[in-house]
Design an enzyme around this catalytic site. Structure first.
Site, short mmCIF file in Angstrom:
data_model
loop_
_atom_site.label_atom_id
_atom_site.label_comp_id
_atom_site.label_asym_id
_atom_site.label_seq_id
_atom_site.Cartn_x
_atom_site.Cartn_y
_atom_site.Cartn_z
N ARG A 45 -2.66 -6.19 9.49
CA ARG A 45 -2.02 -4.92 9.15
C ARG A 45 -3.01 -3.76 9.34
O ARG A 45 -4.20 -3.97 9.50
CB ARG A 45 -1.51 -4.96 7.71
CG ARG A 45 -0.33 -5.88 7.49
CD ARG A 45 0.02 -6.04 6.02
NE ARG A 45 -0.98 -6.80 5.29
CZ ARG A 45 -0.91 -7.06 3.97
NH1 ARG A 45 0.10 -6.61 3.27
NH2 ARG A 45 -1.86 -7.77 3.38
N LYS A 85 -6.05 -3.83 2.55
CA LYS A 85 -6.68 -4.76 1.61
C LYS A 85 -7.97 -4.17 1.04
O LYS A 85 -8.54 -3.23 1.59
CB LYS A 85 -6.99 -6.10 2.30
CG LYS A 85 -5.74 -6.86 2.73
CD LYS A 85 -4.81 -7.20 1.57
CE LYS A 85 -5.39 -8.24 0.64
NZ LYS A 85 -4.45 -8.54 -0.48
N TYR A 137 -4.83 -1.53 -1.56
CA TYR A 137 -4.67 -2.58 -2.58
C TYR A 137 -6.05 -3.02 -3.03
O TYR A 137 -6.94 -3.24 -2.20
CB TYR A 137 -3.93 -3.80 -2.00
CG TYR A 137 -2.47 -3.58 -1.73
CD1 TYR A 137 -1.57 -3.32 -2.77
CD2 TYR A 137 -1.96 -3.64 -0.43
CE1 TYR A 137 -0.22 -3.13 -2.52
CE2 TYR A 137 -0.61 -3.45 -0.18
CZ TYR A 137 0.26 -3.20 -1.22
OH TYR A 137 1.59 -3.00 -0.98
N HIS A 147 -6.44 -5.05 -6.52
CA HIS A 147 -6.30 -6.24 -7.38
C HIS A 147 -7.61 -6.55 -8.09
O HIS A 147 -8.13 -7.66 -8.04
CB HIS A 147 -5.83 -7.45 -6.55
CG HIS A 147 -4.50 -7.24 -5.89
ND1 HIS A 147 -3.31 -7.19 -6.59
CD2 HIS A 147 -4.16 -7.05 -4.59
CE1 HIS A 147 -2.30 -6.99 -5.76
NE2 HIS A 147 -2.79 -6.89 -4.54
N GLU A 181 -1.28 -1.09 -6.05
CA GLU A 181 -0.50 -1.99 -6.89
C GLU A 181 -0.28 -1.48 -8.31
O GLU A 181 0.55 -2.04 -9.05
CB GLU A 181 -1.13 -3.39 -6.94
CG GLU A 181 -2.42 -3.51 -7.71
CD GLU A 181 -3.67 -3.18 -6.90
OE1 GLU A 181 -4.78 -3.40 -7.41
OE2 GLU A 181 -3.53 -2.71 -5.74
N SER A 187 5.88 -6.95 -1.74
CA SER A 187 6.51 -7.98 -2.56
C SER A 187 7.78 -8.48 -1.89
O SER A 187 8.09 -9.67 -1.93
CB SER A 187 6.84 -7.42 -3.95
OG SER A 187 5.67 -7.09 -4.65
N SER A 193 12.60 -18.66 -19.30
CA SER A 193 11.29 -19.25 -19.02
C SER A 193 10.51 -19.51 -20.30
O SER A 193 10.24 -18.59 -21.07
CB SER A 193 10.48 -18.34 -18.09
OG SER A 193 9.21 -18.89 -17.83
N ASP A 249 -3.05 -13.15 -5.62
CA ASP A 249 -3.82 -11.90 -5.59
C ASP A 249 -4.25 -11.45 -6.99
O ASP A 249 -5.26 -10.77 -7.14
CB ASP A 249 -2.98 -10.78 -4.95
CG ASP A 249 -3.31 -10.58 -3.48
OD1 ASP A 249 -4.38 -11.04 -3.05
OD2 ASP A 249 -2.50 -9.97 -2.76
N MET A 304 -0.17 -12.87 2.35
CA MET A 304 0.95 -13.44 3.10
C MET A 304 1.57 -12.44 4.09
O MET A 304 1.82 -12.80 5.25
CB MET A 304 2.02 -13.96 2.13
CG MET A 304 1.62 -15.23 1.41
SD MET A 304 2.83 -15.73 0.17
CE MET A 304 4.24 -16.14 1.19
#
Length: 376
Positions: A15, A75, A94, A96, A118, A134, A220, A270, A301
């Site tokens: 990307r 990234k 991003y 993370h 994010e 996402s 859950s 991530d 991904m």
């Protein structure tokens, strides 16, 4: 403002932070753009297209970092990029941080302005710069899971949708957010029997209203997860806590209760992963096996479908990049509460709670780094 777009150098990351259309839009606002040679090639964009849009193409990543006041990436920077980052340089990408202690300390040391895609968050709690990736990752998860269920790839040898007279695979999706919803939609479209788990009953009600009949919802908790994993063929981890580590919903001891050849796809890797045994992998070497369970834990991904991903990402990030460039990061973050939440590390200080908690670092109130200005 002088804006730089370096080539992504993380493993198999194709990307790019800006498309030629994005360059043209920023140029229209009077900004100066520098793009590293071949930065857009993996996404299908030639250097000539960037030049036609008004950017200057520079030969090396060092040249781009040296010129730019704001770096627009996809990234997080990797170790070889750390020394290139200048004090006070704005990095819009991003990060993370909650799953990267080395990265966090490196950005603190470089005294950069780290605005993370994010954690940009709207009053509705939506994450506008995370949503497009996402959506891509969610739609890819069943596709990758179906592939690794094949016997030559060490899976159970099950066709996700089955055939007449043979039951389809059982897919368990942990999390009913953007990733989980898209994963369930694609898995159901391929004919699988899908169970979606979440702790948000209102969200489960929404899914129950519009999902096809081969998708069921379930609350859950550990008891329900332990029961479901015994029969699941594909398990997709789609849990997100913005800016913080994902909780481990599947622990190491649970693997022994699964069928051999079950496939785990942890889209939350991530953010540390929601499956205890997951660790980040790459497109080059995407899987590993523990206790006969196939783990697919690729941390980027969407990088496998860079044309789609780059266009989707730029659609979302460009308005914010324009605002940052037009106003400067301080004024932009004063005026825009969503952007303000994107600030994670500023001039050597951690200003985002999830990052401070992840690495036991002192937290500084973000208003104090915005020149004491009144925050809206």
């Amino acid at each position: 403002m002088i804006i730089g777009v370096p080539k992504e150098i993380k493993n198999n990351e194709n990307r790019v932070g800006l498309t030629p259309a994005g360059v043209a839009e920023l140029r229209k606002h009077g900004h100066e753009l520098y793009v590293q040679a071949t930065a857009g090639l993996g996404s299908g964009f030639q250097d000539a297209e960037y030049e036609q849009a008004g950017a200057t193409v520079l030969p090396t990543i060092e040249d781009v970092y040296a010129k730019a006041e704001m770096i627009v990436k996809v990234k997080e920077p990797i170790a070889s990029e750390y020394p290139l980052i200048k004090e006070g340089q704005l990095l819009f990408t991003y990060f993370h941080f909650a799953s990267g202690e080395e990265l966090t300390h490196a950005m603190i040391e470089r005294k950069a302005i780290c605005l993370a895609y994010e954690t940009v968050e709207l009053p509705s709690r939506a994450l506008p710069l995370l949503i497009p990736m996402s959506e891509v990752a969610g739609r890819m998860a069943p596709q990758e899971g179906a592939k690794y269920l094949e016997k030559p790839l060490k899976g159970r040898g099950i066709l996700l949708g089955g055939v007449p007279g043979v039951k389809p695979a059982e897919v368990l999706v942990l999390g009913a957010g953007i990733v989980g919803t898209q994963a369930a939609k694609i898995a159901a479209g391929l004919g699988a029997q899908v169970t979606v788990m979440d702790i948000n009953l209102n969200r489960l009600r929404e899914l129950d209203d519009f999902m096809p009949k081969n998708v069921v919802t379930q609350y859950s908790n550990e008891y329900n997860i332990r029961a479901a994993i015994k029969t699941a063929d594909l398990i997709i981890g789609a849990v997100l806590i913005p800016g913080a580590k994902a909780p481990h919903l599947i622990t190491r001891d649970m693997l022994k209760t699964m069928k051999a050849g079950t496939v785990l796809v942890d889209v939350a890797v991530d953010q540390g992963g929601c499956i205890e045994t997951c660790k980040p992998t790459t497109h080059e070497d995407p899987t590993f096996i523990i206790d006969d369970i196939v783990h697919y834990c690729v941390a980027n991904m969407p990088g496998a479908v860079p044309y789609t991903s780059t266009l989707a990402l730029t659609n979302a990030t460009l308005p914010y990049a324009v605002k940052l460039a037009n106003l400067g990061w301080q004024k932009a973050c004063q005026q825009d509460a969503a952007l303000r939440l994107g600030l994670n590390v500023v001039s050597g200080e951690v200003v985002y709670q999830g990052v401070a908690e992840a690495w036991n670092l002192p937290l500084v109130d973000v208003s104090t780094v915005l020149e004491g200005a009144e925050v809206n």
